[in-house]
Design a protein around this motif. Structure first.
Motif, mmCIF file in Angstrom:
data_model
loop_
_atom_site.group_PDB
_atom_site.id
_atom_site.type_symbol
_atom_site.label_atom_id
_atom_site.label_comp_id
_atom_site.label_asym_id
_atom_site.label_seq_id
_atom_site.Cartn_x
_atom_site.Cartn_y
_atom_site.Cartn_z
ATOM 1 N N LEU A 1 38.207 36.825 44.760
ATOM 2 C CA LEU A 1 37.732 37.975 44.003
ATOM 3 C C LEU A 1 36.637 37.517 43.060
ATOM 4 O O LEU A 1 36.675 36.388 42.560
ATOM 5 C CB LEU A 1 38.875 38.556 43.171
ATOM 6 C CG LEU A 1 39.814 39.524 43.873
ATOM 7 C CD1 LEU A 1 41.081 39.702 43.060
ATOM 8 C CD2 LEU A 1 39.161 40.868 44.106
ATOM 9 N N ASP A 2 35.689 38.419 42.823
ATOM 10 C CA ASP A 2 34.675 38.121 41.822
ATOM 11 C C ASP A 2 35.287 38.435 40.454
ATOM 12 O O ASP A 2 35.439 39.596 40.092
ATOM 13 C CB ASP A 2 33.427 38.973 42.073
ATOM 14 C CG ASP A 2 32.304 38.594 41.123
ATOM 15 O OD1 ASP A 2 32.550 37.752 40.233
ATOM 16 O OD2 ASP A 2 31.199 39.133 41.269
ATOM 17 N N LEU A 3 35.677 37.387 39.729
ATOM 18 C CA LEU A 3 36.432 37.597 38.488
ATOM 19 C C LEU A 3 35.616 38.307 37.412
ATOM 20 O O LEU A 3 36.163 38.873 36.478
ATOM 21 C CB LEU A 3 36.959 36.259 37.958
ATOM 22 C CG LEU A 3 37.920 35.534 38.908
ATOM 23 C CD1 LEU A 3 38.430 34.256 38.283
ATOM 24 C CD2 LEU A 3 39.093 36.405 39.309
ATOM 25 N N GLU A 4 34.310 38.291 37.570
ATOM 26 C CA GLU A 4 33.455 38.995 36.596
ATOM 27 C C GLU A 4 33.521 40.507 36.817
ATOM 28 O O GLU A 4 33.340 41.283 35.889
ATOM 29 C CB GLU A 4 31.998 38.552 36.751
ATOM 30 C CG GLU A 4 31.776 37.059 36.581
ATOM 31 C CD GLU A 4 31.809 36.639 35.129
ATOM 32 O OE1 GLU A 4 31.099 37.279 34.342
ATOM 33 O OE2 GLU A 4 32.562 35.715 34.784
ATOM 34 N N LYS A 5 33.770 40.885 38.077
ATOM 35 C CA LYS A 5 33.685 42.304 38.413
ATOM 36 C C LYS A 5 35.054 42.926 38.648
ATOM 37 O O LYS A 5 35.161 43.965 39.299
ATOM 38 C CB LYS A 5 32.833 42.471 39.673
ATOM 39 C CG LYS A 5 31.347 42.314 39.391
ATOM 40 C CD LYS A 5 30.543 42.601 40.632
ATOM 41 C CE LYS A 5 29.119 42.131 40.469
ATOM 42 N NZ LYS A 5 28.530 41.751 41.753
ATOM 43 N N LEU A 6 36.118 42.311 38.140
ATOM 44 C CA LEU A 6 37.453 42.883 38.318
ATOM 45 C C LEU A 6 37.540 44.228 37.610
ATOM 46 O O LEU A 6 36.868 44.455 36.611
ATOM 47 C CB LEU A 6 38.490 41.953 37.694
ATOM 48 C CG LEU A 6 38.890 40.696 38.450
ATOM 49 C CD1 LEU A 6 39.962 39.972 37.668
ATOM 50 C CD2 LEU A 6 39.390 41.021 39.830
ATOM 51 N N ASN A 7 38.399 45.109 38.160
ATOM 52 C CA ASN A 7 38.688 46.343 37.432
ATOM 53 C C ASN A 7 39.834 46.034 36.471
ATOM 54 O O ASN A 7 40.969 45.829 36.893
ATOM 55 C CB ASN A 7 39.093 47.441 38.420
ATOM 56 C CG ASN A 7 39.578 48.690 37.715
ATOM 57 O OD1 ASN A 7 39.312 48.870 36.532
ATOM 58 N ND2 ASN A 7 40.270 49.538 38.442
ATOM 59 N N PRO A 8 39.570 45.987 35.164
ATOM 60 C CA PRO A 8 40.617 45.588 34.214
ATOM 61 C C PRO A 8 41.734 46.612 34.071
ATOM 62 O O PRO A 8 42.746 46.338 33.446
ATOM 63 C CB PRO A 8 39.851 45.429 32.895
ATOM 64 C CG PRO A 8 38.642 46.264 33.046
ATOM 65 C CD PRO A 8 38.299 46.309 34.500
ATOM 66 N N GLU A 9 41.568 47.792 34.660
ATOM 67 C CA GLU A 9 42.592 48.828 34.568
ATOM 68 C C GLU A 9 43.690 48.661 35.614
ATOM 69 O O GLU A 9 44.727 49.296 35.530
ATOM 70 C CB GLU A 9 41.968 50.220 34.775
ATOM 71 C CG GLU A 9 40.733 50.474 33.974
ATOM 72 C CD GLU A 9 41.041 51.158 32.670
ATOM 73 O OE1 GLU A 9 41.477 52.309 32.721
ATOM 74 O OE2 GLU A 9 40.847 50.525 31.609
ATOM 75 N N PHE A 10 43.420 47.835 36.628
ATOM 76 C CA PHE A 10 44.364 47.714 37.740
ATOM 77 C C PHE A 10 44.675 46.241 37.976
ATOM 78 O O PHE A 10 43.765 45.422 37.942
ATOM 79 C CB PHE A 10 43.755 48.350 39.005
ATOM 80 C CG PHE A 10 44.772 48.705 40.058
ATOM 81 C CD1 PHE A 10 45.485 49.890 39.968
ATOM 82 C CD2 PHE A 10 45.015 47.853 41.122
ATOM 83 C CE1 PHE A 10 46.426 50.222 40.929
ATOM 84 C CE2 PHE A 10 45.960 48.185 42.089
ATOM 85 C CZ PHE A 10 46.659 49.372 41.993
#
Lengths: 129, 255
Positions: free
Chosen positions: B174-183
């Protein structure tokens, strides 16, 4: 009746009992030195979802209930003992106030020697590196 | 007071009645502290209709998959260890039982969007030994990743290949910079799949693919005769995947 080898036996017993008790005595000394970790509490918010005592003792049960309520029962609004409502979500409710996992969660968990695997899936508020 | 047998039996009877009634009275006094979100959308049975006359190219479906995978932090793994919630395939693989050698060329060349069918009779739920996957009362087949032990019985049970196993640490892909922090993400060793965006339905939104499809996907209550889904099903010819499996999918395809 005369006790054969009375002195060595009594002395040996005393040493044995002293050794047996040593961990408890020394443990108390260590416990006295131990200080509760200083947590970094949220700056803006004074009250948690429930009282401080409740959260301290039962946050794990609460999180366990929250998980089942939200996922299994589809009920995602929690009303606390004072009647205030919260959205059930570790990531989006708890961690919006407690914005630093290292300064809050880890402090006690490290001392208590527990490592819950919440963060294997849930994203810690400071993001992943 | 004289203690005779008669008064003893009377008192015992009253005590027994009290024991029988008290727990129920006590239980009913404590109200449940949880309820459904005020702005959540509800249905008796959620269903999806995909218009394959509008949505039939790989690029269009890939765009939807991208949206879905981005908001659910689905790892991007190449090869046979891939993890997917929404993907696409050819007619022959999508509807293997409904093939005929003289099928309209145009239909045969379409690409079909695929996802978890949220079956009315889900085999994955039946075979799961830990009840990690379960069917909600509104028909959505959901996963509780906390309980999944990674036995992959559900993957064997699913006739649609809708489930993916996390062979490795998902966050590595996963691209850790572009994670969805809500999920959340998932952990290694669990099975995952499309969840009909339950987390979005809970806050009153439509599933992400429906929103991104620009009208090519209709989503709604199958049990409500006036719902948009039922209206489309009434007017258009639809088929479902692998009818002989008897799983009664909740995803319908307009052909």
């Amino acid at each position: 009746m005369k006790m054969h080898y009375g002195f060595p036996i009594i002395a040996g017993l005393l040493i044995f009992i002293a050794l047996l008790c040593a961990p408890f005595a020394m443990g108390t000394a260590v416990t006295k030195e131990y200080k509760q970790p200083e947590l970094k509490l949220p700056a803006g918010e004074k009250e948690c979802i429930e009282s401080k005592e409740f959260m301290r003792e039962k946050h794990m049960q609460l999180l366990n209930d929250w998980r089942d309520w939200a996922l299994r029962d589809g009920k995602r609004t929690y009303t606390n003992h004072k009647g205030k409502e919260f959205t059930i979500s570790l990531q989006n409710t708890c961690m919006k106030c407690h914005t630093n996992k290292a300064e809050f969660c880890d402090k006690c968990h490290d001392d208590a020697g527990v490592s819950p695997y919440c963060w294997d899936c849930h994203i810690q508020p400071e993001g992943l590196k | 007071m004289k203690n005779d047998r008669r008064t003893f039996i009377k008192l015992a009877g009253i005590a027994a009645a009290g024991i029988a009634v008290a727990p129920k009275a006590m239980a009913s006094s404590g109200q449940s502290p949880v309820k459904v979100n005020a702005n959540a959308v509800h249905a008796k049975h959620w269903a999806m209709v995909i218009d394959t006359t509008k949505l039939h190219t790989e690029e269009k479906i890939a765009k939807l998959a991208e949206v879905c995978h981005a908001i659910h932090n689905v790892p991007n793994v190449e090869g046979n260890k891939e993890v997917k919630w929404l993907w696409s395939d050819a007619y022959a693989h999508t509807f293997p039982e409904q093939e005929n050698p003289h099928l309209s060329e145009e239909v045969h060349q379409r690409t079909f969007p695929l996802l978890c069918n949220h079956c009315e009779n889900p085999p994955c739920v039946r075979v799961c030994p830990t009840k990690a996957t379960y069917q909600r009362p509104d028909g959505i087949v959901a996963m509780d990743y906390h309980r999944c032990i990674g036995c992959r019985y559900c993957m064997a049970g699913c006739p649609y290949g809708s489930r993916s196993f996390n062979w490795g640490e998902p966050r590595k892909n996963l691209d850790l910079e572009k994670l969805n922090p809500e999920f959340p993400t998932r952990m290694r060793g669990v099975v995952e799949k499309c969840n009909f965006c339950v987390e979005r339905l809970a806050i009153g939104k439509q599933p992400a693919c429906v929103e991104a499809s620009e009208g090519a996907i209709v989503f709604g209550d199958l049990r409500d005769p006036d719902s948009e889904v039922r209206q489309v099903l009434r007017e258009r010819f639809t088929i479902r995947r692998k009818p002989t499996a008897g799983t009664e999918p909740s995803v319908y395809y307009i052909i």
